[in-house]
Design a protein around this motif. Structure first.
Motif, PDB file in Angstrom:
ATOM      1  N   PRO A   1       0.805  -1.229   0.000  1.00 34.91           N
ATOM      2  CA  PRO A   1       0.000   0.000   0.000  1.00 34.91           C
ATOM      3  C   PRO A   1       0.839   1.279   0.000  1.00 34.91           C
ATOM      4  CG  PRO A   1      -0.802  -1.537   1.669  1.00 34.91           C
ATOM      5  CD  PRO A   1       0.474  -2.099   1.125  1.00 34.91           C
ATOM      6  N   GLU A   2       1.968   1.270   0.716  1.00 34.81           N
ATOM      7  CA  GLU A   2       2.807   2.466   0.755  1.00 34.81           C
ATOM      8  C   GLU A   2       3.390   2.779  -0.620  1.00 34.81           C
ATOM      9  OE1 GLU A   2       5.733   2.424   3.867  1.00 34.81           O
ATOM     10  OE2 GLU A   2       4.258   1.754   5.350  1.00 34.81           O
ATOM     11  N   ARG A   3       3.845   1.759  -1.307  1.00 35.87           N
ATOM     12  CA  ARG A   3       4.412   1.964  -2.645  1.00 35.87           C
ATOM     13  C   ARG A   3       3.343   2.497  -3.603  1.00 35.87           C
ATOM     14  NH1 ARG A   3       7.643   1.478  -6.672  1.00 35.87           N
ATOM     15  NH2 ARG A   3       7.356   0.185  -8.494  1.00 35.87           N
ATOM     16  N   ILE A   4       2.158   1.915  -3.515  1.00 33.28           N
ATOM     17  CA  ILE A   4       1.069   2.336  -4.398  1.00 33.28           C
ATOM     18  C   ILE A   4       0.700   3.801  -4.141  1.00 33.28           C
ATOM     19  CG2 ILE A   4      -1.363   1.931  -4.983  1.00 33.28           C
ATOM     20  CD1 ILE A   4      -0.779  -1.069  -4.358  1.00 33.28           C
ATOM     21  N   GLU A   5       0.659   4.179  -2.861  1.00 33.36           N
ATOM     22  CA  GLU A   5       0.331   5.563  -2.516  1.00 33.36           C
ATOM     23  C   GLU A   5       1.370   6.553  -3.033  1.00 33.36           C
ATOM     24  OE1 GLU A   5      -0.663   7.005   1.478  1.00 33.36           O
ATOM     25  OE2 GLU A   5      -1.833   5.157   1.681  1.00 33.36           O
TER      26      GLU A   5
ATOM     27  N   MET B   1     -15.416 -11.288 -11.569  1.00 33.82           N
ATOM     28  CA  MET B   1     -14.098 -11.520 -10.985  1.00 33.82           C
ATOM     29  C   MET B   1     -13.222 -10.300 -11.271  1.00 33.82           C
ATOM     30  SD  MET B   1     -13.499 -15.456 -12.053  1.00 33.82           S
ATOM     31  CE  MET B   1     -14.287 -16.739 -11.131  1.00 33.82           C
ATOM     32  N   PRO B   2     -12.894  -9.531 -10.216  1.00 37.25           N
ATOM     33  CA  PRO B   2     -12.112  -8.313 -10.426  1.00 37.25           C
ATOM     34  C   PRO B   2     -10.612  -8.573 -10.529  1.00 37.25           C
ATOM     35  CG  PRO B   2     -12.692  -8.522  -8.122  1.00 37.25           C
ATOM     36  CD  PRO B   2     -13.338  -9.680  -8.836  1.00 37.25           C
ATOM     37  N   VAL B   3      -9.958  -7.713 -11.282  1.00 36.74           N
ATOM     38  CA  VAL B   3      -8.501  -7.678 -11.358  1.00 36.74           C
ATOM     39  C   VAL B   3      -8.110  -6.224 -11.119  1.00 36.74           C
ATOM     40  CG1 VAL B   3      -6.448  -8.077 -12.757  1.00 36.74           C
ATOM     41  CG2 VAL B   3      -8.453  -9.521 -13.071  1.00 36.74           C
ATOM     42  N   PHE B   4      -7.429  -5.968 -10.012  1.00 30.98           N
ATOM     43  CA  PHE B   4      -6.991  -4.628  -9.647  1.00 30.98           C
ATOM     44  C   PHE B   4      -5.483  -4.606  -9.890  1.00 30.98           C
ATOM     45  CE2 PHE B   4      -6.623  -1.454  -5.914  1.00 30.98           C
ATOM     46  CZ  PHE B   4      -6.863  -0.377  -6.744  1.00 30.98           C
ATOM     47  N   PHE B   5      -5.008  -3.690 -10.718  1.00 28.93           N
ATOM     48  CA  PHE B   5      -3.607  -3.732 -11.138  1.00 28.93           C
ATOM     49  C   PHE B   5      -3.054  -2.347 -11.418  1.00 28.93           C
ATOM     50  CE2 PHE B   5      -6.004  -3.663 -15.056  1.00 28.93           C
ATOM     51  CZ  PHE B   5      -5.252  -2.882 -15.910  1.00 28.93           C
TER      52      PHE B   5
ATOM     53  N   PHE C   1       3.897  -5.276 -14.878  1.00 28.99           N
ATOM     54  CA  PHE C   1       2.450  -5.412 -14.683  1.00 28.99           C
ATOM     55  C   PHE C   1       2.230  -6.011 -13.301  1.00 28.99           C
ATOM     56  CE2 PHE C   1      -1.844  -6.753 -15.151  1.00 28.99           C
ATOM     57  CZ  PHE C   1      -2.387  -5.998 -16.185  1.00 28.99           C
ATOM     58  N   ASN C   2       1.709  -5.224 -12.380  1.00 28.73           N
ATOM     59  CA  ASN C   2       1.547  -5.646 -10.993  1.00 28.73           C
ATOM     60  C   ASN C   2       0.079  -5.777 -10.630  1.00 28.73           C
ATOM     61  OD1 ASN C   2       4.362  -5.494  -9.617  1.00 28.73           O
ATOM     62  ND2 ASN C   2       4.229  -3.737 -10.978  1.00 28.73           N
ATOM     63  N   LYS C   3      -0.275  -6.957 -10.132  1.00 31.96           N
ATOM     64  CA  LYS C   3      -1.652  -7.192  -9.710  1.00 31.96           C
ATOM     65  C   LYS C   3      -1.745  -6.979  -8.204  1.00 31.96           C
ATOM     66  CE  LYS C   3      -1.678 -11.113 -11.768  1.00 31.96           C
ATOM     67  NZ  LYS C   3      -1.959 -12.222 -11.000  1.00 31.96           N
ATOM     68  N   ILE C   4      -2.666  -6.128  -7.813  1.00 36.92           N
ATOM     69  CA  ILE C   4      -2.918  -5.863  -6.400  1.00 36.92           C
ATOM     70  C   ILE C   4      -3.886  -6.910  -5.875  1.00 36.92           C
ATOM     71  CG2 ILE C   4      -3.857  -4.184  -4.758  1.00 36.92           C
ATOM     72  CD1 ILE C   4      -3.056  -2.023  -6.935  1.00 36.92           C
ATOM     73  N   GLN C   5      -4.870  -7.241  -6.695  1.00 31.32           N
ATOM     74  CA  GLN C   5      -5.869  -8.249  -6.321  1.00 31.32           C
ATOM     75  C   GLN C   5      -6.332  -8.947  -7.594  1.00 31.32           C
ATOM     76  OE1 GLN C   5      -9.407  -6.603  -4.618  1.00 31.32           O
ATOM     77  NE2 GLN C   5     -10.472  -8.553  -4.598  1.00 31.32           N
TER      78      GLN C   5
ATOM     79  N   GLY D   1       1.938   3.841 -13.282  1.00 31.82           N
ATOM     80  CA  GLY D   1       1.836   4.481 -11.984  1.00 31.82           C
ATOM     81  C   GLY D   1       0.419   4.789 -11.550  1.00 31.82           C
ATOM     82  N   GLU D   2      -0.568   4.349 -12.311  1.00 34.46           N
ATOM     83  CA  GLU D   2      -1.971   4.587 -11.986  1.00 34.46           C
ATOM     84  C   GLU D   2      -2.666   3.232 -11.835  1.00 34.46           C
ATOM     85  OE1 GLU D   2      -4.652   7.866 -13.836  1.00 34.46           O
ATOM     86  OE2 GLU D   2      -4.689   6.127 -15.166  1.00 34.46           O
ATOM     87  N   THR D   3      -3.467   3.081 -10.791  1.00 31.62           N
ATOM     88  CA  THR D   3      -4.174   1.816 -10.603  1.00 31.62           C
ATOM     89  C   THR D   3      -5.370   1.733 -11.546  1.00 31.62           C
ATOM     90  OG1 THR D   3      -5.527   2.725  -8.814  1.00 31.62           O
ATOM     91  CG2 THR D   3      -3.475   1.576  -8.182  1.00 31.62           C
ATOM     92  N   ALA D   4      -5.750   0.502 -11.876  1.00 27.04           N
ATOM     93  CA  ALA D   4      -6.880   0.266 -12.771  1.00 27.04           C
ATOM     94  C   ALA D   4      -7.627  -0.975 -12.295  1.00 27.04           C
ATOM     95  CB  ALA D   4      -6.395   0.080 -14.201  1.00 27.04           C
TER      96      ALA D   4
END
Length: 171
Positions: free
Chosen positions: A31-35, A128-132, A107-111, A73-76
């Motif tokens: 979470p810190e890196r994403i922020e 089924m969500p993919v948060f990346f 390509f980084n998947k958060i969930q 650098g932006e979540t989707a």
């Protein structure tokens, strides 16, 4: 043969996560890196979505969107839809890859739902969500300079409930 194909899923995951090969996305849940990420606004990337099912599973599986545009650098958030059109419960497990393979490291998947058993009851349909996100370092890599299209592809296989397969070489 079914046992081998089922065992291939965890082995594939271990290999790709250890080596970063095969277009495997990273796990970017810090979470810190994403922020702290700064979006690279001048680098627009089209992400397309693909869905396949192995012959062993009788599901209907498809992406809910064919493509989205993101900047590093932006979540989707994207969604896939799975339906069990049969009259019996079916457990599925998915693998994924990212093309071009070299982009997988960014390509980084958060969930996501990959590598986890998903049980669908008869006639059940789920989203089924993919948060990346795409790592901002993507924009600095000269090998990625001409990459403006990334495809995220999932394949679902049938899993057998309660089936425990030993990893080769481990007791």
């Amino acid at each position: 043969m079914v046992g081998l194909s089922y065992a291939a899923v965890p082995l594939y995951r271990l290999y790709c996560q250890a080596t970063g090969l095969g277009g495997t996305a990273g796990t970017g849940g810090d979470p810190e890196r994403i922020e702290r990420m700064e979006p690279v606004r001048d680098r627009l990337i089209r992400v397309t979505f693909n869905a396949d099912t192995h012959a062993s599973i009788q599901w209907n599986f498809k992406p809910q969107q064919s493509e989205i545009y993101v900047v590093p650098g932006e979540t989707a958030l994207a969604f896939y839809k799975a339906k069990n059109p049969t009259d019996k419960p079916i457990i599925g497990i998915s693998t994924y890859n990212v093309v071009p393979f070299e982009a997988g490291q960014y390509f980084n998947k958060i969930q996501c739902f990959c590598f986890e058993e998903q049980r669908l009851n008869p006639q059940e349909e789920v989203d089924m969500p993919v948060f990346f996100y795409i790592d901002p370092e993507f924009a600095e890599d000269p090998k990625m300079a001409k990459v403006d299209l990334i495809t995220l592809s999932y394949t679902f296989f049938e899993a057998k409930e309660g089936q425990k397969l030993p990893l080769p070489g481990y007791q």
